[in-house]
Design a protein around this motif. Structure first.
Motif, mmCIF file in Angstrom:
data_model
loop_
_atom_site.group_PDB
_atom_site.id
_atom_site.type_symbol
_atom_site.label_atom_id
_atom_site.label_comp_id
_atom_site.label_asym_id
_atom_site.label_seq_id
_atom_site.Cartn_x
_atom_site.Cartn_y
_atom_site.Cartn_z
ATOM 1 N N ARG A 132 0.831 -1.212 0.000
ATOM 2 C CA ARG A 132 0.000 0.000 0.000
ATOM 3 C C ARG A 132 0.861 1.256 0.000
ATOM 4 O O ARG A 132 0.496 2.264 -0.617
ATOM 5 C CB ARG A 132 -0.958 -0.043 1.181
ATOM 6 C CG ARG A 132 -2.086 -1.056 0.944
ATOM 7 C CD ARG A 132 -2.829 -1.461 2.179
ATOM 8 N NE ARG A 132 -3.779 -2.529 1.858
ATOM 9 C CZ ARG A 132 -4.188 -3.458 2.721
ATOM 10 N NH1 ARG A 132 -3.730 -3.439 3.974
ATOM 11 N NH2 ARG A 132 -5.048 -4.383 2.349
ATOM 12 N N GLU A 133 1.994 1.203 0.664
ATOM 13 C CA GLU A 133 2.931 2.323 0.595
ATOM 14 C C GLU A 133 3.435 2.498 -0.838
ATOM 15 O O GLU A 133 3.554 3.632 -1.334
ATOM 16 C CB GLU A 133 4.100 2.100 1.549
ATOM 17 C CG GLU A 133 3.744 2.238 3.024
ATOM 18 C CD GLU A 133 4.906 1.876 3.938
ATOM 19 O OE1 GLU A 133 5.950 1.426 3.411
ATOM 20 O OE2 GLU A 133 4.763 2.027 5.169
ATOM 21 N N ALA A 134 3.714 1.380 -1.493
ATOM 22 C CA ALA A 134 4.193 1.449 -2.877
ATOM 23 C C ALA A 134 3.118 2.013 -3.801
ATOM 24 O O ALA A 134 3.424 2.817 -4.694
ATOM 25 C CB ALA A 134 4.627 0.062 -3.356
ATOM 26 N N LEU A 135 1.851 1.617 -3.597
ATOM 27 C CA LEU A 135 0.767 2.165 -4.420
ATOM 28 C C LEU A 135 0.601 3.660 -4.197
ATOM 29 O O LEU A 135 0.372 4.421 -5.144
ATOM 30 C CB LEU A 135 -0.550 1.441 -4.118
ATOM 31 C CG LEU A 135 -0.790 0.092 -4.785
ATOM 32 C CD1 LEU A 135 -2.201 -0.397 -4.469
ATOM 33 C CD2 LEU A 135 -0.578 0.152 -6.286
ATOM 34 N N THR A 136 0.709 4.077 -2.944
ATOM 35 C CA THR A 136 0.629 5.511 -2.649
ATOM 36 C C THR A 136 1.742 6.262 -3.363
ATOM 37 O O THR A 136 1.507 7.311 -3.994
ATOM 38 C CB THR A 136 0.719 5.748 -1.137
ATOM 39 O OG1 THR A 136 -0.390 5.118 -0.489
ATOM 40 C CG2 THR A 136 0.693 7.242 -0.818
ATOM 41 N N GLY A 168 1.433 -8.159 -5.237
ATOM 42 C CA GLY A 168 1.866 -6.930 -5.882
ATOM 43 C C GLY A 168 1.543 -6.908 -7.359
ATOM 44 O O GLY A 168 1.132 -5.877 -7.914
ATOM 45 N N ASP A 169 1.703 -8.065 -8.029
ATOM 46 C CA ASP A 169 1.360 -8.165 -9.445
ATOM 47 C C ASP A 169 -0.140 -7.948 -9.647
ATOM 48 O O ASP A 169 -0.568 -7.254 -10.585
ATOM 49 C CB ASP A 169 1.740 -9.538 -9.983
ATOM 50 C CG ASP A 169 3.239 -9.803 -9.934
ATOM 51 O OD1 ASP A 169 3.984 -8.947 -9.423
ATOM 52 O OD2 ASP A 169 3.651 -10.872 -10.394
ATOM 53 N N ASP A 170 -0.937 -8.564 -8.767
ATOM 54 C CA ASP A 170 -2.392 -8.436 -8.896
ATOM 55 C C ASP A 170 -2.848 -6.991 -8.714
ATOM 56 O O ASP A 170 -3.737 -6.508 -9.425
ATOM 57 C CB ASP A 170 -3.094 -9.334 -7.871
ATOM 58 C CG ASP A 170 -2.984 -10.808 -8.216
ATOM 59 O OD1 ASP A 170 -2.873 -11.124 -9.405
ATOM 60 O OD2 ASP A 170 -3.013 -11.629 -7.293
ATOM 61 N N MET A 171 -2.248 -6.286 -7.765
ATOM 62 C CA MET A 171 -2.622 -4.883 -7.564
ATOM 63 C C MET A 171 -2.268 -4.037 -8.783
ATOM 64 O O MET A 171 -3.053 -3.178 -9.201
ATOM 65 C CB MET A 171 -1.945 -4.340 -6.312
ATOM 66 C CG MET A 171 -2.504 -4.901 -5.017
ATOM 67 S SD MET A 171 -1.700 -4.158 -3.570
ATOM 68 C CE MET A 171 -2.610 -4.958 -2.237
ATOM 69 N N LEU A 255 -9.844 -0.225 -7.126
ATOM 70 C CA LEU A 255 -10.500 0.799 -6.310
ATOM 71 C C LEU A 255 -9.545 1.926 -5.934
ATOM 72 O O LEU A 255 -9.948 3.096 -5.869
ATOM 73 C CB LEU A 255 -11.101 0.155 -5.061
ATOM 74 C CG LEU A 255 -12.215 -0.857 -5.326
ATOM 75 C CD1 LEU A 255 -12.702 -1.479 -4.026
ATOM 76 C CD2 LEU A 255 -13.378 -0.216 -6.067
ATOM 77 N N THR A 256 -8.290 1.588 -5.681
ATOM 78 C CA THR A 256 -7.304 2.646 -5.428
ATOM 79 C C THR A 256 -7.185 3.541 -6.654
ATOM 80 O O THR A 256 -7.122 4.776 -6.545
ATOM 81 C CB THR A 256 -5.941 2.036 -5.086
ATOM 82 O OG1 THR A 256 -6.065 1.228 -3.903
ATOM 83 C CG2 THR A 256 -4.904 3.116 -4.833
ATOM 84 N N ALA A 257 -7.204 2.925 -7.834
ATOM 85 C CA ALA A 257 -7.080 3.698 -9.071
ATOM 86 C C ALA A 257 -8.286 4.604 -9.302
ATOM 87 O O ALA A 257 -8.116 5.781 -9.635
ATOM 88 C CB ALA A 257 -6.885 2.759 -10.257
ATOM 89 N N VAL A 258 -9.497 4.076 -9.135
ATOM 90 C CA VAL A 258 -10.661 4.925 -9.416
ATOM 91 C C VAL A 258 -10.760 6.065 -8.405
ATOM 92 O O VAL A 258 -11.177 7.179 -8.754
ATOM 93 C CB VAL A 258 -11.976 4.112 -9.457
ATOM 94 C CG1 VAL A 258 -11.942 3.090 -10.579
ATOM 95 C CG2 VAL A 258 -12.273 3.433 -8.132
#
Length: 269
Positions: A132-136, A168-171, A255-258
């Motif tokens: 989640r830190e990486a996505l942020t 991580g790949d799935d996200m 959902l993070t993307a939208v």
């Protein structure tokens, strides 16, 4: 046994390869020209570059078994698969939608509820905190078009996690599918960030990432992302039930993307 559906991108008429991996409800074929092809009996939907065989029995298949397709049959080790009288062609291309995905809060509640039911250990908590830190960080970098930061964030995700397709790949897969659908102008940025790290993950997960970079995803992923326009929850529920954690991880990427796309439309470039 009969092949009843084919998932795009389409396969050539004649090809050969070997069995790559075998599971209870599916097997993967390493085609001689490189790509992985999935033969499956999944009832939940179609995968890109796959064949749907409802009566598939993988017992006795082993990695390395020869595979040949001649336009009339697919000989898969001991199995002989024939084309049914009517074979459905299923598009797995992610569509471009003009409508806005505003109905994500309910899906986020469903995701959170499902995640609470999953195994919770110190290791999994650390894993998801890092992801989640990486996505942020990834979204901060995408906003500013800082390619070095984008690649750093992607490098923190690719291959991280256990299972057939690491979390991580799935996200990242869910994120990329969502960009194709709602913010295609951001696709080149993320694709450039992911591609250098594809060698870090396993063959199967790498194949799915390569396909989504080209704009293809499994139908449950497409339907769940698209359902955020209308607000229905059936497609989200279906995705949540895919795999042990893959559906949840893909949905978190979606959902993070939208949510970030919505923030983008309110001010960031």
């Amino acid at each position: 046994m009969y092949i009843q559906a084919v998932g795009l991108p389409a396969l050539p008429t004649c090809w050969e390869g070997t069995v790559h991996s075998v599971f209870q409800n599916s097997c993967n074929i390493q085609a001689a020209d490189g790509p992985l092809i999935t033969v499956h009996r999944f009832s939940f939907g179609m995968l890109p570059r796959s064949l749907f065989v409802p009566e598939l029995d993988t017992w006795g298949l082993t990695p390395g078994d020869p595979v040949q397709a001649d336009g009339e049959t697919v000989r898969l080790g001991r199995l002989r698969l024939s084309w049914a009288g009517r074979v459905e062609t299923v598009s797995t291309a992610v569509p471009r939608l003009e409508e806005r995905p505003e109905h994500w809060p309910r899906a986020w509640q469903m995701l959170t509820q499902r995640q609470r039911q999953m195994e919770d250990t110190a290791v999994t908590r650390l894993l998801y905190r890092r992801l989640r830190e990486a996505l942020t960080n990834l979204w901060t970098a995408l906003k500013q078009n800082e390619m070095e930061w984008i690649q750093s964030a992607c490098g923190s995700c690719v291959g991280l996690g256990q299972g057939l397709t690491p979390s991580g790949d799935d996200m990242l897969l869910g994120t990329m599918a969502t960009l194709h659908m709602y913010a295609p102008e951001l696709v080149p940025r993320l694709a450039q960030g992911i591609r250098p790290f594809l060698g870090r993950t396993n063959d199967i997960s790498r194949s799915y990432l390569e396909l989504v970079l080209d704009g293809y995803a499994a139908t449950p992923v497409i339907r769940a992302a698209g359902s955020l326009v209308g607000g229905g929850t059936g497609a989200v529920e279906l995705l949540l039930n895919v795999g042990h954690s893959s559906g949840c991880d893909i949905l978190e990427g979606i959902l993070t993307a939208v949510r970030q796309i919505g923030m983008r439309e309110k001010g960031w470039n």
